[in-house]
Design an enzyme around this catalytic site. Structure first.
Site, short mmCIF file in Angstrom:
data_model
loop_
_atom_site.label_atom_id
_atom_site.label_comp_id
_atom_site.label_asym_id
_atom_site.label_seq_id
_atom_site.Cartn_x
_atom_site.Cartn_y
_atom_site.Cartn_z
N TYR A 1 0.81 -1.10 -0.07
CA TYR A 1 0.13 -0.02 -0.01
C TYR A 1 0.76 1.29 0.10
O TYR A 1 1.54 1.57 0.82
CB TYR A 1 -0.91 0.02 1.35
CG TYR A 1 -1.76 1.01 1.46
CD1 TYR A 1 -2.05 2.25 0.30
CD2 TYR A 1 -2.62 1.47 2.61
CE1 TYR A 1 -2.72 3.12 0.66
CE2 TYR A 1 -3.21 2.29 2.93
CZ TYR A 1 -3.68 3.50 1.98
OH TYR A 1 -4.30 4.43 2.12
N LYS B 1 -1.85 -1.28 -4.03
CA LYS B 1 -2.62 -0.16 -3.97
C LYS B 1 -1.84 1.02 -4.08
O LYS B 1 -0.88 1.23 -3.16
CB LYS B 1 -3.57 -0.06 -2.90
CG LYS B 1 -4.37 1.39 -2.83
CD LYS B 1 -5.12 1.54 -1.62
CE LYS B 1 -5.98 2.71 -1.45
NZ LYS B 1 -6.56 3.23 -0.42
#
Length: 299
Positions: free
Chosen positions: A138, A167
């Site tokens: 992330y 992400k």
């Protein structure tokens, strides 16, 4: 390791709480149903908009169990990890895996600014703690004040078997595209992390997005994704343009308050944010939020 399910619109689900700042189980179950019925492909427990940074570990475990139980296999439930120390991240990763999380998402350490080698060892160690569980990186430079490099992500994707995706919330479409370009040979799954860039991210090869907006307008954000994968690029872009003014109106509020404000405006009754945050007061910021939501037909 099967990663076919890792795609679509994943919602970093809000954490409804009561007046004593404990998870409100009934409201959390309602929110799980709402986003699934709205068409999301997955749920991320305790992401940034889930306010992970103020929630104790035992509450996280209780909340994760509730979400997995309520989802009942309809969509995968991922678990977000935002701790600083590698040791704590490993503990949380094992807890999530033991409770049936479909995967874990790991934010780079806050406050510190590790070297590339330190970051590599950090993520590799966490992944090796849960070798049978898919791990998503992330990247959120806006919150931790540094970014993962394309070189680091490429190395992790090629050398650690269960680090299978990420992400990217950089908001820099060139960087998102670089993550995709460098890892496309190993089937690495990159998600866009900005709701306003879902269409653009998918044009570059992203498999979907982790989208805050799905907490309160899942029908709009899912529409962007569904039309894109159906090959209707023109209408997908129009859906993106319909979504963007609503999403941009959030930026005037204190993070992550607006997501709960907007959910409440749509009748979700998800409660207040954890303190020190407070609901957005009446005034120009809230007026803009309401105006954009009305123009989009949401309220």
């Amino acid at each position: 390791m099967n990663t076919d399910f890792i795609k679509g619109v994943i919602v970093p689900i809000l954490t409804p709480i009561n007046e004593n700042e404990f998870i409100d189980e009934a409201k959390l179950r309602e929110q799980v149903n709402y986003v699934i019925e709205g068409g999301v492909s997955g749920i991320l427990a305790f992401g940034s908009n889930g306010e992970f940074y103020v929630i104790e570990e035992d509450e996280m475990e209780r909340g994760l169990k509730i979400m997995i139980d309520q989802a009942a296999g309809r969509v995968p439930v991922y678990f977000g990890i935002g701790a600083i120390s590698t040791k704590k991240c490993c503990r949380l990763a094992k807890m999530a895996a033991d409770n049936g999380a479909a995967g874990i998402s790991v934010l780079q350490p806050m406050f510190l600014k590790p070297t590339e080698d330190e970051l590599y060892l950090h993520f590799k160690t966490i992944a090796e703690c849960v070798p049978e569980t898919p791990v998503l990186l992330y990247n959120n430079p806006g919150r931790v004040n540094y970014t993962m490099s394309g070189k680091l992500v490429e190395r992790l994707a090629h050398e650690v078997p269960n680090i299978v995706g990420m992400k990217d919330t950089s908001g820099d479409i060139t960087q998102t595209a670089e993550f995709i370009r460098r890892t496309r040979d190993v089937g690495f799954k990159v998600f866009g992390g900005k709701d306003t860039l879902l269409y653009a991210s998918m044009c570059h090869g992203a498999v979907g997005g982790v989208c805050t907006a799905a907490n309160f307008m899942p029908e709009l954000i899912v529409d962007v994704y569904n039309k894109y994968v159906a090959g209707d690029l023109k209408r997908s872009l129009e859906a993106q343009f319909k979504l963007n003014p609503v999403r941009l109106s959030m930026d005037g509020a204190s993070f992550p308050v607006a997501a709960k404000d907007m959910a409440n405006l749509r009748g979700r009754s998800v409660g207040l944010p954890y303190k020190p945050n407070l609901a957005t007061p009446e005034g120009p910021v809230l007026d803009r939020i309401k105006s954009e939501m009305k123009q989009a037909g949401l309220i």
